[in-house]
Design an enzyme around this catalytic site. Structure first.
Site, PDB file in Angstrom:
ATOM      1  N   GLU A 164      -5.599  -8.558   1.232  1.00 11.08           N
ATOM      2  CA  GLU A 164      -6.172  -8.231   2.542  1.00 11.08           C
ATOM      3  C   GLU A 164      -7.647  -7.918   2.381  1.00 11.08           C
ATOM      4  O   GLU A 164      -8.034  -7.191   1.458  1.00 11.08           O
ATOM      5  CB  GLU A 164      -5.535  -6.958   3.151  1.00 11.08           C
ATOM      6  CG  GLU A 164      -4.165  -7.126   3.721  1.00 11.08           C
ATOM      7  CD  GLU A 164      -3.638  -5.836   4.353  1.00 11.08           C
ATOM      8  OE1 GLU A 164      -4.437  -4.996   4.823  1.00 11.08           O
ATOM      9  OE2 GLU A 164      -2.407  -5.670   4.362  1.00 11.08           O
ATOM     10  N   GLU A 196       0.788  -1.235   0.000  1.00 10.83           N
ATOM     11  CA  GLU A 196       0.000   0.000   0.000  1.00 10.83           C
ATOM     12  C   GLU A 196       0.821   1.287   0.000  1.00 10.83           C
ATOM     13  O   GLU A 196       0.828   2.041   0.987  1.00 10.83           O
ATOM     14  CB  GLU A 196      -0.932   0.020   1.211  1.00 10.83           C
ATOM     15  CG  GLU A 196      -1.934  -1.100   1.257  1.00 10.83           C
ATOM     16  CD  GLU A 196      -2.913  -0.980   2.428  1.00 10.83           C
ATOM     17  OE1 GLU A 196      -2.652  -0.175   3.340  1.00 10.83           O
ATOM     18  OE2 GLU A 196      -3.935  -1.673   2.419  1.00 10.83           O
TER      19      GLU A 196
END
Ligand code: FCB
Length: 481
Positions: free
Chosen positions: A381, A198
């Protein structure tokens, strides 16, 4: 500057949004695992990150990282907590791996800690740090669990932060070197490599809004960090290829559809801009070798000749982290003129204030598939938080089961409509340190008592085990009719 908001909180939550997760569970019953069948090649797994679980921050030669420093400065972390011990996974690793194995989990995405491997952020390795991950990989393999290694999940050595961290272009080259070293060491044992976790989130909260380590605020540091993360990622992919890593190489991005909080022009424009930064400035340079038009001006002073070519690398698979859509409003106090806002439609929320929008996973998967050349994707995720004060729902976590199964249903729909999704990893195996929120939110399939460090599998752990078992059984049935 008013930046009290962290992460994806929707603003101005209606009061009922803070109801316990049981309220959610009561309104929709979980779908039995057998109804979601993904076939033999689908990878079910769990994800974690080094800093959030390992603890042992001063042990066996580990150096300080930006999160160690940030946590110990007053006022940054809820209740003044830190991850000095966290789940103490460093010492409980064999038992934690055994817990995964007992649930039939076959894939584990973890990150290596840069400050554990290179305590001073230079090129002098710490053998004891490498020895820990050697033991981890050995345990995983002993239990038939495939390791998915992520190189960087936000824990920069403090020594590099002292030189500017991700605002310093040189950090990209340091990541490339780190990637070269780690991949050389593990290349015969790791089949799935992830470079970053990320970049958008790390640059925004760490270098733009200041709620995450290292706590910098402002537009310049934000864009610099994002560009240098992208560049470091490109250099790392090249380092792995130069090492002839036999495994598959990818990276992890937080990809979430963006909505405007209202239909006002200002909010609509803010949402577009936010989308160009959060999603576009990570995926477009990687897949298309250019920044989105809306933000090209910001990146121009940072982009040196050859940078975009270095960032534009072929990857073998993309990890997509998805939690919810992001609802955005104009905010002149924000360095980018946009901030998190309320949802337009009435919505359900987790106890953390994140909207529950399982159909958003279908939307983002389809978008990536159509925009970026049908890459192979795995959901790296997706997960659901309970609060540390909701003891019962912590174990009897029907809300989490509903959440995961609703998302899996939309993942399945995406696959059925042609999107190439090869896996789904729950965030997370263990309750862990949730960054600036400390231990306030629990995402685990397994509860961790942070005082005794005792592990207790939750209802969702058994449910997930069942899902994996039934998927395998149905696969077997289908191949032996
Ligand atoms: C993601 C992070 C992960 C965890 C989850 C809840 O953005 O990658 O470390 O904090 O959110």
């Amino acid at each position: 500057m008013n930046f009290s908001l962290t992460r994806r909180h929707a603003l101005a939550l209606p009061l009922q949004a803070l109801a316990l997760p049981e309220a959610i569970a009561a309104t929709s019953s979980p779908i039995p695992p057998a109804s979601i069948h993904f076939g033999p090649n689908f990878n079910f797994g769990v994800s974690s990150s080094a800093y959030q679980i390992e603890g042992a921050v001063q042990q066996d030669g580990r150096g300080p990282g930006i999160w160690d420093v940030f946590c110990h400065q007053p006022g940054h972390i809820s209740k003044g907590q830190n991850a000095d011990i966290a789940c103490d996974h460093y010492h409980n690793m064999p038992a934690d791996v055994a817990l995964m194995a007992q649930a039939g989990i076959k894939n584990y995405r973890f990150s290596v800690s840069w400050p554990r491997l290179f305590p001073d952020g230079n090129n002098i390795p710490n053998p004891q740090g490498f020895a820990f991950y050697d033991r981890l990989v050995e345990q995983l393999q002993k239990h038939g669990i495939t390791p998915w290694l992520c190189l960087y999940h936000w824990d920069l050595p403090q020594a590099l932060q002292d030189k500017g961290g991700w605002t310093n272009r040189d950090t990209s080259a340091r990541l490339g070197e780190f990637a070269g070293y780690v991949s050389h060491h593990f290349k015969d044992r790791i089949a799935h490599w992830m470079i970053l976790n990320e970049a958008a989130v790390h640059s925004m909260f760490g270098y733009g809004m200041g709620s995450h380590a290292p706590g910098l605020r402002g537009k310049d540091s934000w864009f610099a960090a994002l560009h240098h993360l992208n560049l470091g990622q490109g250099l790392s992919i090249q380092a792995l290829r130069a090492n002839n890593v036999p495994g598959r190489i990818g990276t992890v991005a937080c990809c979430e559809p963006i909505r405007s909080s209202t239909n006002n022009q200002a909010d609509l424009a803010a949402a577009q801009r936010f989308d160009a930064i959060w999603n576009g400035s990570v995926l477009k340079p990687l897949f298309h070798g250019a920044y989105p038009e809306q933000v090209q001006e910001e990146f121009a002073p940072l982009c040196q000749t050859g940078d975009l070519a270095n960032i534009h690398q072929k990857i073998d698979l993309l990890g997509v982290n998805y939690y919810n859509r992001l609802h955005i409003r104009a905010d002149p106090a924000s360095p980018i003129g946009a901030n998190f806002g309320p949802t337009q439609e009435p919505a359900r929320f987790t106890v953390m204030g994140w909207p529950i929008e399982p159909d958003g996973i279908f939307e983002i998967l389809t978008h990536i598939h159509n925009t970026y050349g049908k890459p192979e994707i795995f959901i790296s995720e997706n997960g659901y938080a309970t609060a540390d004060d909701s003891k019962v729902s912590d174990i009897d976590d029907m809300g989490r089961i509903t959440f995961i199964s609703d998302h899996l249903n939309f993942v399945k729909q995406a696959i059925d409509s042609g999107v190439n999704v090869s896996g789904y990893f729950v965030w997370s195996m263990l309750d862990s340190f949730e960054w600036n929120d400390g231990m306030k939110w629990h995402f685990g399939l397994v509860k961790v008592d942070f005082t005794t460090l005792e592990r207790t599998p939750k209802r969702s752990y058994f449910w997930y085990a069942d899902l994996i078992r039934q998927n395998a059984a149905r696969t077997l049935q289908a191949s032996n009719p």
